[in-house]
Scaffold this active site. Structure first.
Site, PDB file in Angstrom:
ATOM      1  N   ASP A 162       1.926  -8.868  37.895  1.00  0.00           N
ATOM      2  CA  ASP A 162       2.391  -9.051  36.522  1.00  0.00           C
ATOM      3  C   ASP A 162       3.605  -8.154  36.310  1.00  0.00           C
ATOM      4  OD1 ASP A 162      -0.023 -10.416  36.461  1.00  0.00           O
ATOM      5  OD2 ASP A 162      -0.669  -9.570  34.541  1.00  0.00           O
TER       6      ASP A 162
ATOM      7  N   LYS B 267       3.480 -14.203  30.132  1.00  0.00           N
ATOM      8  CA  LYS B 267       2.457 -13.311  29.566  1.00  0.00           C
ATOM      9  C   LYS B 267       3.027 -12.593  28.351  1.00  0.00           C
ATOM     10  CE  LYS B 267      -0.103  -9.100  30.927  1.00  0.00           C
ATOM     11  NZ  LYS B 267      -0.435  -8.200  32.060  1.00  0.00           N
TER      12      LYS B 267
ATOM     13  N   LYS C 259      -0.594 -16.271  29.767  1.00  0.00           N
ATOM     14  CA  LYS C 259      -1.575 -15.186  29.681  1.00  0.00           C
ATOM     15  C   LYS C 259      -1.421 -14.439  28.365  1.00  0.00           C
ATOM     16  CE  LYS C 259      -3.108 -10.937  32.039  1.00  0.00           C
ATOM     17  NZ  LYS C 259      -3.040 -10.148  33.287  1.00  0.00           N
TER      18      LYS C 259
END
Length: 221
Positions: A90, A152, A181
């Site tokens: 990430d 995300k 996300k």
């Protein structure tokens, strides 16, 4: 809905200890979460703890939490994390470059991580609380263009986390084939379900157990 499979069971605070990582991994195995999300220093240890179950992945963070590293540093971090056993990364975008409309740098930054990952799943963190709706949309478009697998919302370390409105905008922008996300402030079943209904396919939370058991956590992440 098999809610546990949406959850990246997360422990990213600087003071997180080895015992806490051990517990995090044991909980992930017990509840069959999608992954544990840990800082890079814990990747190798987490991979060892999770080796009995290929379905529970090791996720880590790149350029975290500010996103202010160079693309070259983020690429190095990515390769190192994967060598240590990370299954997913990430990364935080260059937030300042996005605010400056330096879209070439934003895209190059993401692409550097995607190329370094060489097939390992890449999620791109926007820090949506710092962005306008147009900036969120642009970040999503650049993430898709650069080859990311997920977008995300948040690091969980800034002034705000995921909102249903932002998740919906991100889903509308990236279309059906890219993951979304929600992270930051998702503390219970109702909150997680609202994010999923808005288009989230993964939930980043330290409150994973509370979410799947119907409880509630006061954690910010």
């Amino acid at each position: 809905m098999e809610l546990a499979r949406y959850i990246d069971h997360t422990a990213l605070k600087a003071e997180t200890t080895k015992d806490q990582i051990t517990t995090l991994c044991a909980e992930a195995l017990e509840y069959k979460f999608a992954s544990v999300c840990v800082n890079p220093t814990w990747v190798k240890y987490a991979a060892e703890q999770l080796k009995s179950d290929d379905d529970v992945k090791v996720c880590t963070v790149i350029g975290f939490p500010l996103g202010a590293n160079t693309p070259e540093v983020k690429a190095f971090e990515t390769k190192d994390a994967i060598a240590n056993g990370a299954d997913e990364v990430d990364m935080v975008i260059n937030i300042a470059a996005l605010k400056d409309a330096d879209y070439d740098l934003v895209e190059r930054d993401i692409r550097a991580v995607v190329e370094a990952a060489n097939g390992t799943l890449v999620k791109v963190i926007f820090e949506t609380c710092m962005l306008t709706k147009e900036e969120i949309k642009k970040a999503a478009e650049l993430s898709v263009k650069a080859g990311a697998d997920f977008v995300k919302t948040s690091t969980g370390f800034s002034t705000g986390g995921a909102t249903v409105e932002d998740i919906r905008l991100m889903r509308e922008t990236v279309g059906p084939d890219i993951g979304v996300k929600a992270s930051g402030g998702v503390r219970d079943f109702e909150g997680a379900k609202a994010m999923i209904d808005a288009g989230a396919t993964r939930i980043g939370a330290s409150a994973g157990i509370a979410i799947v058991t119907g409880g509630r956590s006061d954690s910010d992440y």
